[in-house]
Design a protein around this motif. Structure first.
Motif, mmCIF file in Angstrom:
data_model
loop_
_atom_site.group_PDB
_atom_site.id
_atom_site.type_symbol
_atom_site.label_atom_id
_atom_site.label_comp_id
_atom_site.label_asym_id
_atom_site.label_seq_id
_atom_site.Cartn_x
_atom_site.Cartn_y
_atom_site.Cartn_z
ATOM 1 N N LYS A 67 84.061 126.786 137.511
ATOM 2 C CA LYS A 67 83.116 125.672 137.411
ATOM 3 C C LYS A 67 83.814 124.332 137.606
ATOM 4 O O LYS A 67 83.226 123.380 138.118
ATOM 5 C CB LYS A 67 82.407 125.713 136.057
ATOM 6 C CG LYS A 67 81.439 126.881 135.912
ATOM 7 C CD LYS A 67 80.789 126.895 134.531
ATOM 8 C CE LYS A 67 79.849 128.085 134.394
ATOM 9 N NZ LYS A 67 79.234 128.149 133.033
ATOM 10 N N SER A 68 85.093 124.261 137.202
ATOM 11 C CA SER A 68 85.825 123.004 137.371
ATOM 12 C C SER A 68 86.052 122.681 138.835
ATOM 13 O O SER A 68 86.235 121.521 139.201
ATOM 14 C CB SER A 68 87.169 123.068 136.637
ATOM 15 O OG SER A 68 88.103 123.877 137.331
ATOM 16 N N PRO A 106 85.087 129.003 133.404
ATOM 17 C CA PRO A 106 85.266 127.555 133.311
ATOM 18 C C PRO A 106 86.168 127.002 134.405
ATOM 19 O O PRO A 106 85.954 125.895 134.905
ATOM 20 C CB PRO A 106 85.879 127.364 131.923
ATOM 21 C CG PRO A 106 85.404 128.531 131.137
ATOM 22 C CD PRO A 106 85.382 129.672 132.108
ATOM 23 N N ALA A 107 87.193 127.767 134.798
ATOM 24 C CA ALA A 107 88.070 127.315 135.881
ATOM 25 C C ALA A 107 87.306 127.238 137.194
ATOM 26 O O ALA A 107 87.459 126.285 137.977
ATOM 27 C CB ALA A 107 89.257 128.259 136.020
ATOM 28 N N TRP A 139 90.111 127.209 128.441
ATOM 29 C CA TRP A 139 90.378 126.438 129.654
ATOM 30 C C TRP A 139 90.261 124.940 129.426
ATOM 31 O O TRP A 139 89.317 124.466 128.779
ATOM 32 C CB TRP A 139 89.400 126.846 130.752
ATOM 33 C CG TRP A 139 89.400 125.930 131.941
ATOM 34 C CD1 TRP A 139 88.545 124.890 132.170
ATOM 35 C CD2 TRP A 139 90.312 125.945 133.036
ATOM 36 N NE1 TRP A 139 88.858 124.266 133.352
ATOM 37 C CE2 TRP A 139 89.943 124.888 133.909
ATOM 38 C CE3 TRP A 139 91.397 126.746 133.376
ATOM 39 C CZ2 TRP A 139 90.622 124.629 135.091
ATOM 40 C CZ3 TRP A 139 92.074 126.483 134.552
ATOM 41 C CH2 TRP A 139 91.686 125.436 135.387
ATOM 42 N N GLN A 140 91.227 124.220 129.954
ATOM 43 C CA GLN A 140 91.167 122.763 130.029
ATOM 44 C C GLN A 140 91.541 122.362 131.439
ATOM 45 O O GLN A 140 92.569 122.811 131.957
ATOM 46 C CB GLN A 140 92.128 122.122 129.021
ATOM 47 C CG GLN A 140 91.784 122.391 127.566
ATOM 48 C CD GLN A 140 92.781 121.767 126.611
ATOM 49 O OE1 GLN A 140 93.682 121.039 127.012
ATOM 50 N NE2 GLN A 140 92.610 122.046 125.318
ATOM 51 N N ALA A 141 90.727 121.528 132.068
ATOM 52 C CA ALA A 141 90.990 121.137 133.452
ATOM 53 C C ALA A 141 92.347 120.458 133.553
ATOM 54 O O ALA A 141 92.670 119.574 132.751
ATOM 55 C CB ALA A 141 89.894 120.202 133.956
ATOM 56 N N ALA A 165 86.978 118.728 139.023
ATOM 57 C CA ALA A 165 88.080 118.567 138.084
ATOM 58 C C ALA A 165 89.346 119.279 138.562
ATOM 59 O O ALA A 165 90.450 118.933 138.155
ATOM 60 C CB ALA A 165 87.683 119.106 136.710
ATOM 61 N N SER A 166 89.173 120.285 139.425
ATOM 62 C CA SER A 166 90.302 121.004 140.005
ATOM 63 C C SER A 166 90.070 121.141 141.503
ATOM 64 O O SER A 166 88.929 121.119 141.982
ATOM 65 C CB SER A 166 90.458 122.396 139.391
ATOM 66 O OG SER A 166 90.647 122.322 138.002
#
Length: 328
Positions: free
Chosen positions: A278-279, A275-276, A248-250, A284-285
């Motif tokens: 948590k973003s 991770p998504a 995952w990358q924001a 971040a999202s």
């Protein structure tokens, strides 16, 4: 608003396994979106709108493979492995599932091209896994089944049938396919493939016919995928197409992240879904949509963390719900 839509394959029920407590808790607080259609085509059509009523996969991928899709009507004729059984014959693989090399193409394609030429058609292979038939603009075609939908099924259920206003079209295509199968069955290259541990290429799978669409649109500003069709759709829609990262990358824009090849629920949760989630809390999202090939969809947003009364989701194999309006 930044959004990432996660496409997961196979259907949610096939990922199996118990959900980790943190993931079960987070998914229990999500909103269920209206259930969509099942299968590859229905899933991609939720994210891409094409002009016309067809799903012209051949023309879309042809444009990325050869840059000449606008010059004709196209049909995919992917190399296929069909295995005979007691009650019929099943499609066991096609295209890039068969480990096709350029040497295979150089040996097999010249043997098949005269068969198509005799039918007034042209067969070529700009990529070893994707072969194409160039069709006249007024060609009348039977209904061909998508390769993914036919995988594992009896091929006799998908034989070209009668075409309206051209009763002989189905017969002509069945005859051409029969000639192709005889030629491939007798070709020495297949004996070499089998001796090297590869399945034979003993048929072609016709599918994805159509002309290049006048327009392709998507709400996404970027697509992250290693899939040729999805990247071709992104290119046709004039949006950024990037390889799928390892984890995952924001997102920095409205993004579509293709995880349809995922098979391990534990890795999927640890490297992508958690991770998504948590973003969202970190800002971040804004929202994340999880879109499964079985049509079920989950919408995750920041405020859902306050839904303490919601029970954890025990399994991804939840009942199909037609719609549920988001609640606070």
């Amino acid at each position: 608003m930044a959004r990432a839509t996660l496409l997961l394959l196979p259907e949610a029920i096939r990922l199996g396994g118990d959900l980790a407590p943190a993931l079960a808790e987070a998914l229990g607080r999500t909103d269920r979106l209206p259930v969509g259609g099942t299968g590859t085509r229905a899933q991609l059509q939720r994210h891409f709108d094409l002009s016309g009523d067809d799903w012209p996969v051949a023309a879309i991928t042809r444009q990325c493979d050869a840059r000449d899709a606008a010059t004709a009507m196209w049909l995919r004729a992917d190399p296929a492995w069909v295995r005979a059984e007691m009650t019929g014959a099943r499609l066991f693989g096609s295209g890039d599932r068969l480990g096709i090399s350029q040497q295979d193409v150089d040996a097999l394609l010249p043997a098949l091209q005269p068969l198509f030429a005799d039918a007034g058609l042209a067969l070529d292979a700009p990529d070893p896994a994707r072969w194409y038939v160039r069709l006249p603009s007024d060609a009348r075609l039977p209904t061909f089944v998508d390769a993914d939908a036919a995988l594992g099924t009896d091929v006799f259920d998908h034989q070209p049938q009668v075409v309206a206003a051209d009763a002989d079209a189905g017969r002509r295509w069945r005859g051409l396919l029969n000639d192709v199968q005889v030629t491939l069955h007798n070709h020495p290259r297949n004996a070499q493939r089998v001796a090297s541990g590869f399945p034979p290429i003993n048929s072609l799978w016709f599918w994805g016919a159509g002309s290049y669409p006048a327009h392709v649109t998507t709400p996404h500003a970027a697509v992250h995928s290693d899939d040729v069709l999805l990247r071709s759709l992104a290119t046709a829609a004039a949006v950024d197409a990037q390889p799928l990262p390892q984890r995952w990358q924001a997102p920095i824009a409205e993004s579509l992240v293709d995880l349809r090849q995922a098979r391990d629920m534990e890795a999927l949760a640890s490297e992508w879904i958690m991770p998504a989630i948590k973003s969202l809390s970190g800002g971040a999202s804004d929202t994340v949509i999880m879109d499964f090939m079985d049509g079920s969809q989950f919408l995750l947003s920041r405020g859902q963390r306050w839904r303490f009364w919601r029970k954890p989701l025990r399994s991804l194999s939840v009942p199909r719900v037609e719609s549920q309006a988001p609640s606070s």
